[in-house]
Design a protein around this motif. Structure first.
Motif, PDB file in Angstrom:
ATOM      1  N   GLU A 196       0.823  -1.206   0.000  1.00 54.15           N
ATOM      2  CA  GLU A 196       0.000   0.000   0.000  1.00 54.15           C
ATOM      3  C   GLU A 196       0.863   1.265   0.000  1.00 54.15           C
ATOM      4  N   ASN A 197       1.940   1.247   0.764  1.00 53.13           N
ATOM      5  CA  ASN A 197       2.850   2.408   0.780  1.00 53.13           C
ATOM      6  C   ASN A 197       3.499   2.630  -0.579  1.00 53.13           C
ATOM      7  N   GLU A 198       3.930   1.543  -1.220  1.00 52.25           N
ATOM      8  CA  GLU A 198       4.565   1.668  -2.545  1.00 52.25           C
ATOM      9  C   GLU A 198       3.574   2.216  -3.569  1.00 52.25           C
ATOM     10  N   ARG A 199       2.347   1.753  -3.484  1.00 51.84           N
ATOM     11  CA  ARG A 199       1.321   2.241  -4.409  1.00 51.84           C
ATOM     12  C   ARG A 199       1.067   3.740  -4.193  1.00 51.84           C
ATOM     13  N   GLU A 200       1.037   4.142  -2.917  1.00 50.10           N
ATOM     14  CA  GLU A 200       0.821   5.561  -2.598  1.00 50.10           C
ATOM     15  C   GLU A 200       1.986   6.413  -3.101  1.00 50.10           C
ATOM     16  N   VAL A 201       3.195   5.922  -2.901  1.00 51.78           N
ATOM     17  CA  VAL A 201       4.378   6.667  -3.352  1.00 51.78           C
ATOM     18  C   VAL A 201       4.345   6.853  -4.869  1.00 51.78           C
ATOM     19  N   LEU A 202       3.995   5.791  -5.593  1.00 48.53           N
ATOM     20  CA  LEU A 202       3.915   5.897  -7.049  1.00 48.53           C
ATOM     21  C   LEU A 202       2.817   6.860  -7.488  1.00 48.53           C
ATOM     22  N   SER A 203       1.652   6.726  -6.878  1.00 44.79           N
ATOM     23  CA  SER A 203       0.524   7.570  -7.251  1.00 44.79           C
ATOM     24  C   SER A 203       0.827   9.044  -7.007  1.00 44.79           C
ATOM     25  N   LEU A 204       1.435   9.343  -5.866  1.00 48.11           N
ATOM     26  CA  LEU A 204       1.761  10.737  -5.551  1.00 48.11           C
ATOM     27  C   LEU A 204       2.880  11.260  -6.446  1.00 48.11           C
ATOM     28  N   SER A 205       3.772  10.367  -6.870  1.00 46.10           N
ATOM     29  CA  SER A 205       4.846  10.771  -7.780  1.00 46.10           C
ATOM     30  C   SER A 205       4.286  11.230  -9.117  1.00 46.10           C
ATOM     31  N   THR A 206       3.183  10.610  -9.560  1.00 39.58           N
ATOM     32  CA  THR A 206       2.570  11.017 -10.822  1.00 39.58           C
ATOM     33  C   THR A 206       2.043  12.444 -10.746  1.00 39.58           C
ATOM     34  N   GLN A 207       1.773  12.912  -9.533  1.00 46.80           N
ATOM     35  CA  GLN A 207       1.249  14.261  -9.340  1.00 46.80           C
ATOM     36  C   GLN A 207       2.348  15.290  -9.089  1.00 46.80           C
ATOM     37  N   GLY A 208       3.592  14.845  -9.171  1.00 45.52           N
ATOM     38  CA  GLY A 208       4.717  15.765  -9.050  1.00 45.52           C
ATOM     39  C   GLY A 208       5.121  16.107  -7.631  1.00 45.52           C
ATOM     40  N   TYR A 209       4.678  15.330  -6.643  1.00 45.50           N
ATOM     41  CA  TYR A 209       5.040  15.593  -5.260  1.00 45.50           C
ATOM     42  C   TYR A 209       6.518  15.309  -5.023  1.00 45.50           C
ATOM     43  N   THR A 210       7.145  16.122  -4.183  1.00 46.59           N
ATOM     44  CA  THR A 210       8.534  15.886  -3.800  1.00 46.59           C
ATOM     45  C   THR A 210       8.588  14.771  -2.759  1.00 46.59           C
ATOM     46  N   MET A 211       9.803  14.343  -2.439  1.00 47.99           N
ATOM     47  CA  MET A 211       9.985  13.287  -1.445  1.00 47.99           C
ATOM     48  C   MET A 211       9.387  13.717  -0.104  1.00 47.99           C
ATOM     49  N   ASN A 212       9.652  14.963   0.287  1.00 49.84           N
ATOM     50  CA  ASN A 212       9.127  15.458   1.563  1.00 49.84           C
ATOM     51  C   ASN A 212       7.605  15.539   1.539  1.00 49.84           C
ATOM     52  N   ASP A 213       7.048  15.982   0.412  1.00 50.32           N
ATOM     53  CA  ASP A 213       5.591  16.078   0.283  1.00 50.32           C
ATOM     54  C   ASP A 213       4.956  14.699   0.432  1.00 50.32           C
ATOM     55  N   ILE A 214       5.555  13.705  -0.217  1.00 49.81           N
ATOM     56  CA  ILE A 214       5.016  12.340  -0.153  1.00 49.81           C
ATOM     57  C   ILE A 214       5.063  11.821   1.274  1.00 49.81           C
ATOM     58  N   ALA A 215       6.177  12.076   1.951  1.00 50.74           N
ATOM     59  CA  ALA A 215       6.326  11.629   3.337  1.00 50.74           C
ATOM     60  C   ALA A 215       5.240  12.239   4.223  1.00 50.74           C
ATOM     61  N   ASP A 216       5.003  13.537   4.043  1.00 47.27           N
ATOM     62  CA  ASP A 216       3.950  14.202   4.829  1.00 47.27           C
ATOM     63  C   ASP A 216       2.582  13.635   4.502  1.00 47.27           C
ATOM     64  N   ASN A 217       2.341  13.356   3.222  1.00 43.89           N
ATOM     65  CA  ASN A 217       1.027  12.902   2.779  1.00 43.89           C
ATOM     66  C   ASN A 217       0.674  11.531   3.328  1.00 43.89           C
ATOM     67  N   ILE A 218       1.664  10.638   3.394  1.00 42.78           N
ATOM     68  CA  ILE A 218       1.368   9.271   3.851  1.00 42.78           C
ATOM     69  C   ILE A 218       1.776   9.063   5.318  1.00 42.78           C
ATOM     70  N   CYS A 219       2.172  10.176   5.952  1.00 44.95           N
ATOM     71  CA  CYS A 219       2.538  10.133   7.382  1.00 44.95           C
ATOM     72  C   CYS A 219       3.667   9.139   7.655  1.00 44.95           C
ATOM     73  N   LYS A 220       4.667   9.180   6.797  1.00 45.15           N
ATOM     74  CA  LYS A 220       5.846   8.338   6.971  1.00 45.15           C
ATOM     75  C   LYS A 220       7.092   9.211   6.887  1.00 45.15           C
TER      76      LYS A 220
END
Length: 254
Positions: A196-220
């Motif tokens: 589930e985390n990998e899927r979220e990381v990929l999905s958010l990457s398609t939206q142009g989120y940075t590494m920090n943005d993704i971490a904040d979004n998935i609370c990791k």
């Protein structure tokens, strides 16, 4: 282009369509309107192959972005489009994929055939330049005996560096078929499974989120996001997030 390849070479006996009547074409207008609506909702080039009349039923206007030719002209050209715009080495590859693809397609139960999509990369020439594109084809209308009468295709720029990358699969399947241009045969491979985390990381990457943005979004933590990316790359055998996204899209993982 001077080549020994002819239009008829693309129409394999593996998909000989003979049971279509003119009355069956009453659905043509509805299908073309549906393709136009799809064209308006995507950046991809869209066209429809008619395997009975051995030509193109529809070609989207945005195809000029890739080859510079007008849609109506390409529609009239039909499969001459490939001969004029694809390098001969890639043309031979397309013929091999075409023949092998139909052999595999005919081995699939008729009730499942419309669920499958074949995807592969090849070059399109535009003047002295050439671009590597990804091409997807899926059945639109089958004949009563399960042959492809109409197929809808999409073309977009490829993320890979080399032609090939041939796969056939249906959504949600636990495996897919991959064609080797070296051994000249299909191999069934097990589909990868993303957490589930990998899927979220990929999905958010398609939206142009940075590494920090993704971490904040998935609370990791950022380290967790980095670990997810490393795991994704290893599972997919890719080198960067662009290749991972292409793999995920081609394999319908996100």
């Amino acid at each position: 282009m001077d080549t020994n390849i002819r239009i008829g070479d693309f129409f394999s006996l593996q998909n000989s369509v003979e049971s279509v009547n003119e009355s069956d074409y009453e659905i043509e207008g509805l299908i073309v309107e549906a393709a136009k609506a799809f064209e308006r909702s995507t950046y991809q080039c869209v066209y429809i192959i008619d395997y009975f009349k051995q030509g193109f039923l529809y070609v989207s206007n945005n195809i000029a972005r890739l080859c510079g030719g007008e849609a109506e002209k390409i529609k009239d050209f039909g499969y001459r489009f490939y001969i004029d715009y694809v390098p001969e080495k890639d043309l031979k590859m397309l013929l091999e994929i075409n023949n092998s693809g139909f052999k595999l397609f005919n081995s699939i139960p008729v009730s499942e055939r419309k669920e499958y999509t074949i995807s592969y990369d090849f070059h399109i020439r535009r003047g002295n330049r050439k671009r590597l594109v990804n091409h997807k084809l899926t059945p639109l209308v089958l004949t009563k005996d399960g042959r492809i009468w109409l197929a809808i295709c999409t073309i977009s720029l490829a993320a890979s560096n080399e032609p090939g990358n041939v796969i056939m699969k249906k959504p949600g399947a636990g495996s897919f078929y991959q064609y080797s241009l070296y051994s000249h045969r299909w191999e069934e491979r097990k589909e990868i499974v993303l957490t589930e985390n990998e899927r979220e990381v990929l999905s958010l990457s398609t939206q142009g989120y940075t590494m920090n943005d993704i971490a904040d979004n998935i609370c990791k933590s950022v380290d967790t996001v980095k670990a997810c990316k490393r795991s994704i790359f290893q599972k997919m055998d890719v080198k960067n997030i662009a290749e991972a996204l292409t793999y995920a899209q081609n394999h319908q993982l996100i």
